[in-house]
Design an enzyme around this catalytic site. Structure first.
Site, PDB file in Angstrom:
ATOM      1  N   HIS A 159      -1.029   0.525 -10.116  1.00 48.85           N
ATOM      2  CA  HIS A 159      -1.694  -0.464  -9.237  1.00 48.85           C
ATOM      3  C   HIS A 159      -2.249  -1.644 -10.063  1.00 48.85           C
ATOM      4  O   HIS A 159      -3.465  -1.860 -10.112  1.00 48.85           O
ATOM      5  CB  HIS A 159      -2.811   0.207  -8.429  1.00 48.85           C
ATOM      6  N   GLU A 202      -3.991   7.456  -4.695  1.00 48.49           N
ATOM      7  CA  GLU A 202      -4.286   6.965  -6.055  1.00 48.49           C
ATOM      8  C   GLU A 202      -5.594   7.560  -6.573  1.00 48.49           C
ATOM      9  O   GLU A 202      -6.536   7.735  -5.790  1.00 48.49           O
ATOM     10  CB  GLU A 202      -4.379   5.432  -6.024  1.00 48.49           C
ATOM     11  N   ARG A 224       0.845  -1.196   0.000  1.00 51.99           N
ATOM     12  CA  ARG A 224       0.000   0.000   0.000  1.00 51.99           C
ATOM     13  C   ARG A 224       0.876   1.240   0.000  1.00 51.99           C
ATOM     14  O   ARG A 224       1.896   1.299   0.681  1.00 51.99           O
ATOM     15  CB  ARG A 224      -0.908   0.034   1.245  1.00 51.99           C
TER      16      ARG A 224
HETATM   17  P1  NAP Z   1      -1.597 -11.184   4.686  1.00 49.91           P
HETATM   18  O1  NAP Z   1      -1.416 -12.618   4.334  1.00 49.91           O
HETATM   19  O2  NAP Z   1      -2.628 -10.813   5.697  1.00 49.91           O
HETATM   20  O3  NAP Z   1      -0.188 -10.631   5.158  1.00 49.91           O
HETATM   21  C1  NAP Z   1      -0.050  -9.387   5.739  1.00 49.91           C
HETATM   22  C2  NAP Z   1       1.265  -9.368   6.492  1.00 49.91           C
HETATM   23  O4  NAP Z   1       1.459  -8.048   6.974  1.00 49.91           O
HETATM   24  C3  NAP Z   1       1.333 -10.293   7.668  1.00 49.91           C
HETATM   25  O5  NAP Z   1       2.437 -11.158   7.495  1.00 49.91           O
HETATM   26  C4  NAP Z   1       1.572  -9.370   8.870  1.00 49.91           C
HETATM   27  O6  NAP Z   1       2.530  -9.962   9.705  1.00 49.91           O
HETATM   28  C5  NAP Z   1       2.131  -8.114   8.213  1.00 49.91           C
HETATM   29  N1  NAP Z   1       1.838  -6.901   8.953  1.00 49.91           N
HETATM   30  C6  NAP Z   1       0.630  -6.444   9.348  1.00 49.91           C
HETATM   31  N2  NAP Z   1       0.769  -5.303  10.008  1.00 49.91           N
HETATM   32  C7  NAP Z   1       2.096  -5.035  10.055  1.00 49.91           C
HETATM   33  C8  NAP Z   1       2.873  -3.998  10.630  1.00 49.91           C
HETATM   34  N3  NAP Z   1       2.308  -2.991  11.326  1.00 49.91           N
HETATM   35  N4  NAP Z   1       4.221  -4.033  10.479  1.00 49.91           N
HETATM   36  C9  NAP Z   1       4.801  -5.025   9.788  1.00 49.91           C
HETATM   37  N5  NAP Z   1       4.109  -6.050   9.227  1.00 49.91           N
HETATM   38  C10 NAP Z   1       2.773  -6.040   9.359  1.00 49.91           C
HETATM   39  O7  NAP Z   1      -1.956 -10.319   3.401  1.00 49.91           O
HETATM   40  P2  NAP Z   1      -1.569 -10.586   1.878  1.00 49.91           P
HETATM   41  O8  NAP Z   1      -2.623 -11.385   1.228  1.00 49.91           O
HETATM   42  O9  NAP Z   1      -0.163 -11.053   1.818  1.00 49.91           O
HETATM   43  O10 NAP Z   1      -1.681  -9.082   1.327  1.00 49.91           O
HETATM   44  C11 NAP Z   1      -0.795  -8.097   1.835  1.00 49.91           C
HETATM   45  C12 NAP Z   1      -1.157  -6.725   1.316  1.00 49.91           C
HETATM   46  O11 NAP Z   1      -0.787  -6.608  -0.047  1.00 49.91           O
HETATM   47  C13 NAP Z   1      -2.634  -6.358   1.315  1.00 49.91           C
HETATM   48  O12 NAP Z   1      -3.057  -5.917   2.603  1.00 49.91           O
HETATM   49  C14 NAP Z   1      -2.710  -5.251   0.285  1.00 49.91           C
HETATM   50  O13 NAP Z   1      -2.515  -3.997   0.909  1.00 49.91           O
HETATM   51  C15 NAP Z   1      -1.521  -5.526  -0.624  1.00 49.91           C
HETATM   52  N6  NAP Z   1      -1.970  -5.946  -1.970  1.00 49.91           N
HETATM   53  C16 NAP Z   1      -1.590  -5.181  -3.039  1.00 49.91           C
HETATM   54  C17 NAP Z   1      -1.979  -5.577  -4.322  1.00 49.91           C
HETATM   55  C18 NAP Z   1      -1.587  -4.787  -5.532  1.00 49.91           C
HETATM   56  O14 NAP Z   1      -2.296  -4.863  -6.527  1.00 49.91           O
HETATM   57  N7  NAP Z   1      -0.500  -4.039  -5.513  1.00 49.91           N
HETATM   58  C19 NAP Z   1      -2.757  -6.718  -4.501  1.00 49.91           C
HETATM   59  C20 NAP Z   1      -3.097  -7.453  -3.389  1.00 49.91           C
HETATM   60  C21 NAP Z   1      -2.681  -7.061  -2.131  1.00 49.91           C
HETATM   61  P3  NAP Z   1       2.554  -9.721  11.286  1.00 49.91           P
HETATM   62  O15 NAP Z   1       1.138  -9.879  11.744  1.00 49.91           O
HETATM   63  O16 NAP Z   1       3.506 -10.745  11.790  1.00 49.91           O
HETATM   64  O17 NAP Z   1       3.079  -8.332  11.448  1.00 49.91           O
HETATM   65  C1  8YV Z   2      -6.931  -4.538  -6.151  1.00 46.61           C
HETATM   66  C2  8YV Z   2      -5.415  -4.826  -4.116  1.00 46.61           C
HETATM   67  O1  8YV Z   2      -6.431  -3.933  -7.298  1.00 46.61           O
HETATM   68  O2  8YV Z   2      -6.372  -6.819  -3.307  1.00 46.61           O
HETATM   69  C3  8YV Z   2      -5.839  -5.736  -3.032  1.00 46.61           C
HETATM   70  O3  8YV Z   2      -5.610  -5.382  -1.864  1.00 46.61           O
HETATM   71  O4  8YV Z   2      -4.775  -3.846  -3.882  1.00 46.61           O
HETATM   72  C4  8YV Z   2      -5.722  -5.141  -5.532  1.00 46.61           C
HETATM   73  O5  8YV Z   2      -5.801  -6.509  -5.764  1.00 46.61           O
HETATM   74  C5  8YV Z   2      -7.736  -3.535  -5.448  1.00 46.61           C
HETATM   75  O6  8YV Z   2      -8.108  -3.873  -4.196  1.00 46.61           O
HETATM   76  C6  8YV Z   2      -8.993  -3.259  -6.270  1.00 46.61           C
HETATM   77  O7  8YV Z   2      -9.255  -1.938  -6.313  1.00 46.61           O
END
Ligand code: NAP
Ligand code: 8YV
Length: 322
Positions: free
Chosen positions: A281, A263, A234
């Site tokens: 994104h 964004e 994020r």
């Molecule tokens: P997840 O499995 O819930 O993993 C989140 C991780 O964040 C956990 O390992 C947690 O570990 C860590 N975390 C939470 N708060 C923290 C903090 N304050 N400091 C350090 N680490 C922290 O989630 P995921 O499925 O991997 O997704 C992760 C993130 O990727 C989403 O929340 C979203 O923002 C982003 N994302 C972006 C896209 C994109 O299109 N660019 C797409 C999908 C997701 P601990 O609890 O041990 O801290």
């Molecule tokens: C999406 C994401 O693009 O899953 C997330 O957290 O950041 C992306 O997969 C977004 O949420 C859709 O607007």
């Protein structure tokens, strides 16, 4: 009596709209001539909200719907939804985990390669005709060979990125709030210490108050002049003005960003940095993966209407009953 109306406050992908319309209960707010008046007239009928990332579903918003039971979020990250407030008020929040993990990890590695080997810059060189007029694109000063990567937030996506990094021969470390006993990668309990020790800082951290601007000027300084920052998590996790300064003044080598704090607006001083690779994104943005995410939104809402267990409730709102 259970409220069965489903509110879609903002435009969503056709798969979601069609899937929810098939229930005969969908209220598309963007189709209403006077959305505010429509909301006031129908608020008590709404039992579920289907939302994307661009609307703040906070306590004030949710409290407008006295019979609200479900907020189905399109995206695994749900920092725009106040899940804690929802949990305290008997509302379940669902997200779209797992179905996007591998796609986002692919994008993260693509962005890393683009950034470290200057692939967009070299393509611009070719398209500008410089290959003919000036010769080959200059050799890149950076490389993946022999590098250490530090992953901030080793969750589902972080682990899928780590698996790919193993194949690339990178040495892997991670930082999060807790050490994970089931992984062999080196754990840092301090982000700045990890930044100091690695060549690449890969952020997959969720948004929200606990991660806001944790990648700040000090962390970037620790990453150092050969260091590369990739952010696929994020935008709010990174202090963007500190990052622009670090890129401009070569405090770090380069950055690859898929996400931004405000964004779709990208700060002009980041746009001006030739050593930044900027993507709009697109982490999960294939038709294949977005369809799976959309279907999960529909399935969570349909589960609510059928009185069944939601498929993917978030940790703050464990399901007991509707
Ligand atoms: P997840 O499995 O819930 O993993 C989140 C991780 O964040 C956990 O390992 C947690 O570990 C860590 N975390 C939470 N708060 C923290 C903090 N304050 N400091 C350090 N680490 C922290 O989630 P995921 O499925 O991997 O997704 C992760 C993130 O990727 C989403 O929340 C979203 O923002 C982003 N994302 C972006 C896209 C994109 O299109 N660019 C797409 C999908 C997701 P601990 O609890 O041990 O801290
Ligand atoms: C999406 C994401 O693009 O899953 C997330 O957290 O950041 C992306 O997969 C977004 O949420 C859709 O607007």
């Amino acid at each position: 009596m259970k409220a069965t109306g489903i509110l879609a406050p903002t435009r969503m992908m056709p798969l979601i709209v069609d899937g929810l319309r098939a229930t005969g209960k969908l209220h598309c707010l963007w189709e209403q001539a006077d959305p505010e008046a429509y909301l006031s007239a129908h608020a008590d009928q709404i039992g579920a909200i289907a939302t994307g990332a661009h609307l703040a579903v906070d306590g004030a918003y949710m409290s407008r719907f006295p019979n609200l039971k479900l907020v189905a979020n399109f995206g695994v990250g749900y920092d725009t939804v106040d899940a804690k407030w929802a949990g305290q008020h008997g509302i379940i929040v669902t997200n779209t985990p797992d179905v996007l993990t591998e796609e986002v990890a692919d994008t993260a590695l693509g962005l890393l390669l683009m950034t470290i080997r200057e692939l967009p810059q070299s393509e611009r060189w070719l398209r500008a005709g410089h290959w003919v007029s000036k010769g080959p694109y200059p050799l890149t000063a950076n490389t993946m060979r022999g590098k250490k990567i530090g992953i901030l937030a080793l969750g589902r996506i972080g682990k899928a990125i780590a698996t790919r990094c193993e194949a690339f021969g990178l040495t892997i470390a991670y930082h999060g709030r807790t050490k994970q006993d089931d992984v062999s990668y080196h754990y840092y309990d301090s982000l700045i210490d990890m930044a100091r020790d690695v060549d690449i800082l890969m952020s997959v951290a969720p948004g929200g108050a606990s991660t806001k601007h944790i990648i700040n000027a000090d962390v970037l300084k620790a990453l150092g002049p050969q260091g590369v920052l990739i952010n696929i998590g994020r935008g709010s996790v990174v202090d963007e003005s500190a990052l622009a300064k670090a890129l401009r003044e070569k405090i770090i080598f380069a950055a690859g960003l898929d996400v931004f704090e405000n964004e779709p607006h990208v700060p002009a001083d980041l746009m001006a940095c030739e050593n930044a690779v900027l993507l709009p994104h697109v982490g999960s943005a294939s038709i294949h993966t977005r369809n799976l995410m959309g279907q999960l939104v529909v399935d969570n809402v349909v589960a609510y209407l059928a009185g069944k267990h939601p498929l993917t409730p978030v940790a703050e709102t464990p399901f007991k009953s509707w």
